[in-house]
Design a protein around this motif. Structure first.
Motif, mmCIF file in Angstrom:
data_model
loop_
_atom_site.group_PDB
_atom_site.id
_atom_site.type_symbol
_atom_site.label_atom_id
_atom_site.label_comp_id
_atom_site.label_asym_id
_atom_site.label_seq_id
_atom_site.Cartn_x
_atom_site.Cartn_y
_atom_site.Cartn_z
ATOM 1 N N GLN A 6 0.834 -1.205 0.000
ATOM 2 C CA GLN A 6 0.000 0.000 0.000
ATOM 3 C C GLN A 6 0.870 1.257 0.000
ATOM 4 O OE1 GLN A 6 -2.192 -1.112 3.521
ATOM 5 N NE2 GLN A 6 -4.083 -1.399 2.347
ATOM 6 N N LYS A 7 1.952 1.223 0.766
ATOM 7 C CA LYS A 7 2.868 2.363 0.799
ATOM 8 C C LYS A 7 3.502 2.570 -0.570
ATOM 9 C CE LYS A 7 3.849 1.913 5.704
ATOM 10 N NZ LYS A 7 4.852 1.610 6.737
ATOM 11 N N ALA A 8 3.864 1.486 -1.238
ATOM 12 C CA ALA A 8 4.446 1.582 -2.572
ATOM 13 C C ALA A 8 3.450 2.206 -3.554
ATOM 14 C CB ALA A 8 4.892 0.209 -3.058
ATOM 15 N N ARG A 21 9.108 -4.127 -7.493
ATOM 16 C CA ARG A 21 8.866 -5.198 -6.522
ATOM 17 C C ARG A 21 9.516 -6.490 -7.008
ATOM 18 N NH1 ARG A 21 2.969 -7.588 -5.359
ATOM 19 N NH2 ARG A 21 3.560 -9.180 -3.871
ATOM 20 N N PRO A 22 10.146 -7.239 -6.097
ATOM 21 C CA PRO A 22 10.772 -8.503 -6.509
ATOM 22 C C PRO A 22 9.750 -9.442 -7.137
ATOM 23 C CG PRO A 22 11.258 -8.014 -4.213
ATOM 24 C CD PRO A 22 10.280 -6.994 -4.678
ATOM 25 N N MET A 30 4.435 -10.821 2.763
ATOM 26 C CA MET A 30 4.972 -9.655 3.447
ATOM 27 C C MET A 30 4.372 -8.375 2.868
ATOM 28 S SD MET A 30 8.775 -8.103 3.423
ATOM 29 C CE MET A 30 8.599 -7.949 1.679
ATOM 30 N N ALA A 31 4.237 -8.310 1.566
ATOM 31 C CA ALA A 31 3.744 -7.102 0.911
ATOM 32 C C ALA A 31 2.275 -6.855 1.195
ATOM 33 C CB ALA A 31 3.978 -7.205 -0.594
ATOM 34 N N THR A 32 1.519 -7.891 1.408
ATOM 35 C CA THR A 32 0.087 -7.726 1.640
ATOM 36 C C THR A 32 -0.265 -7.634 3.113
ATOM 37 O OG1 THR A 32 -0.253 -10.115 1.580
ATOM 38 C CG2 THR A 32 -0.544 -8.902 -0.495
ATOM 39 N N VAL A 52 11.241 0.765 0.250
ATOM 40 C CA VAL A 52 9.913 1.390 0.201
ATOM 41 C C VAL A 52 9.616 2.079 1.528
ATOM 42 C CG1 VAL A 52 7.426 0.931 0.046
ATOM 43 C CG2 VAL A 52 8.992 -0.132 -1.580
ATOM 44 N N GLU A 53 9.940 1.437 2.626
ATOM 45 C CA GLU A 53 9.695 2.025 3.948
ATOM 46 C C GLU A 53 10.481 3.322 4.117
ATOM 47 O OE1 GLU A 53 7.645 2.425 7.245
ATOM 48 O OE2 GLU A 53 7.452 0.578 6.105
ATOM 49 N N THR A 54 11.725 3.326 3.678
ATOM 50 C CA THR A 54 12.550 4.533 3.774
ATOM 51 C C THR A 54 11.970 5.654 2.920
ATOM 52 O OG1 THR A 54 14.518 3.203 4.188
ATOM 53 C CG2 THR A 54 14.877 5.453 3.408
#
Length: 89
Positions: A6-8, A21-22, A30-32, A52-54
């Motif tokens: 969602q952040k991405a 995304r890999p 993890m992504a969901t 993405v978090e950074t």
């Protein structure tokens, strides 16, 4: 709480250049936001999530700073209008 995916998406819509995304399927839980054991996620997925978090933290901080600057500018403009009205009265 927002997931990394969602952040991405938010960053992408805001025009931020988000890393790709890999492609491995192990990064999906993890992504969901689904619970996943650390050993079930690839190193690439961890690196992507960290990037993405950074970017998201930087984006949110920049938005907060802009909001504070805008609020201060509005406060100063209101004060100047009041002073101008008082002088003209």
């Amino acid at each position: 709480m927002l997931t990394i995916l969602q952040k991405a998406v938010i960053l992408g819509k805001a025009g931020v250049d988000v890393p790709t995304r890999p492609a491995d399927d192990q990064s999906t839980p993890m992504a969901t936001g689904s619970p996943v054991k650390a050993e079930g996620v690839s190193q690439k997925a961890h690196e992507w999530a960290r990037a993405v978090e950074t970017l998201y933290v930087t984006y949110v901080a920049a938005r907060a700073a802009k909001s504070l600057r805008d609020a201060e500018e509005a406060r100063q403009a209101a004060m100047l209008r009041q002073l101008s009205a008082a002088v003209q009265a």
